[in-house]
Scaffold this motif. Structure first.
Motif, short mmCIF file in Angstrom:
data_model
loop_
_atom_site.label_atom_id
_atom_site.label_comp_id
_atom_site.label_asym_id
_atom_site.label_seq_id
_atom_site.Cartn_x
_atom_site.Cartn_y
_atom_site.Cartn_z
N ASN A 2 29.55 42.13 36.21
CA ASN A 2 28.34 41.74 35.51
C ASN A 2 27.19 42.69 35.76
N GLY A 3 27.46 43.83 36.45
CA GLY A 3 26.44 44.84 36.61
C GLY A 3 25.50 44.59 37.75
N LEU A 4 25.75 43.59 38.61
CA LEU A 4 24.88 43.34 39.74
C LEU A 4 25.03 44.45 40.75
N GLY A 5 23.94 44.85 41.39
CA GLY A 5 23.99 45.97 42.31
C GLY A 5 24.13 45.54 43.74
N GLU A 232 23.30 41.13 28.06
CA GLU A 232 22.77 42.48 27.92
C GLU A 232 23.48 43.45 28.86
N ARG A 233 23.72 43.02 30.08
CA ARG A 233 24.38 43.88 31.07
C ARG A 233 25.82 44.19 30.67
N LYS A 234 26.45 43.25 29.96
CA LYS A 234 27.84 43.45 29.56
C LYS A 234 27.96 44.09 28.18
N GLY A 235 26.85 44.38 27.56
CA GLY A 235 26.89 45.01 26.24
C GLY A 235 27.33 44.07 25.14
#
Length: 246
Positions: A2-5, A232-235
């Motif tokens: 999910n784009g978490l850093g 949004e993070r996953k497109g």
């Protein structure tokens, strides 16, 4: 995923991968995401003391043999009999999407909420298979829509995750299931549809149905990330647009 850093994001990614494999069906391999039945749910050896008729009933339900189910009931089997994993005949029938066998069992008074050793029930399994026909058979048996699976979710959540749009529509239209129920992971059906979905047409329909039913697009996960931010993070452009317009 999910784009978490950072380290926390890595842990979340591992969790998401694990959940995508170990879905809410509980024991055994889950049915395919398409909702197609995974075949007969054969019953393991019944506990000692189970009658011959009880064993026959479990076997017949797992095979989807409605005639044999009727015969076993006539021979004295009770619908509440359980196999070695705590599964009832109705649960076995639901797992295999054996509608005719389930009809016979429901008529005989089978409990749609009886849970097995992994907290599966006949009703909860319909959310995994996405079987609208099975759901329609079980609804007259008055399932308790607050009963949850081993992840703390209702049947709506795995259905949303898997993109079972027809099932989601039916359940939202005909039952009292709570659209914003939060499971033990802190996720609603809307969050699961975005986080574990592929953003395709099926999941787009699911998101639209949930929003139409009053799902709150502002309900975030435990990290404070909303469904829109996940999309949004996953497109997932189309889903993000649906969420912005909600």
């Amino acid at each position: 995923m999910n784009g978490l850093g950072g380290g926390r994001g890595a842990a979340a990614a591992v969790l998401l991968v694990g959940l995508a494999v170990a879905t809410a069906c509980g024991s055994g391999p889950p049915p395919k995401a398409s909702g197609s039945p995974s075949g007969s749910a054969s019953a393991p050896a019944a506990p000692a003391g189970t009658s011959r008729a009880g064993k026959d009933l479990l076997d017949a339900a797992g095979r989807g043999d409605a005639t044999a189910v009727k015969a076993a009931l006539a021979a004295g089997a009770v619908p509440s009999v359980r196999d070695g994993q705590g599964r009832t005949p109705l649960l076995l029938a639901a797992r295999g999407d054996h509608v005719e066998a389930a009809k016979v069992l429901v008529k005989a008074g089978a409990d749609p909420d009886a849970q097995d050793d992994t907290k599966d029930s006949a009703w909860l399994v319909t959310g995994v298979t996405g079987s609208v026909e099975m759901a329609r058979i079980l609804i007259p048996a008055k399932p308790d829509y607050t009963v949850v699976n081993r992840f703390g979710g209702t049947s709506l959540i795995p259905a949303a995750e898997r993109g079972h749009a027809a099932y989601v529509r039916e359940v939202l239209r005909t039952t009292s299931v709570k659209v914003d129920h939060v499971n033990d992971l802190g996720w609603t059906a809307l969050l699961e549809a975005v986080i574990l979905g592929d953003g395709g047409a099926d999941h787009q329909r699911v998101v639209a149905l949930l929003l139409e039913a009053g799902a709150d697009p502002a309900l975030a996960d435990r990290e404070g990330v909303t469904p829109l931010r996940h999309a949004e993070r996953k497109g997932q452009t189309e889903i993000a647009n649906l969420l912005r317009d909600a």
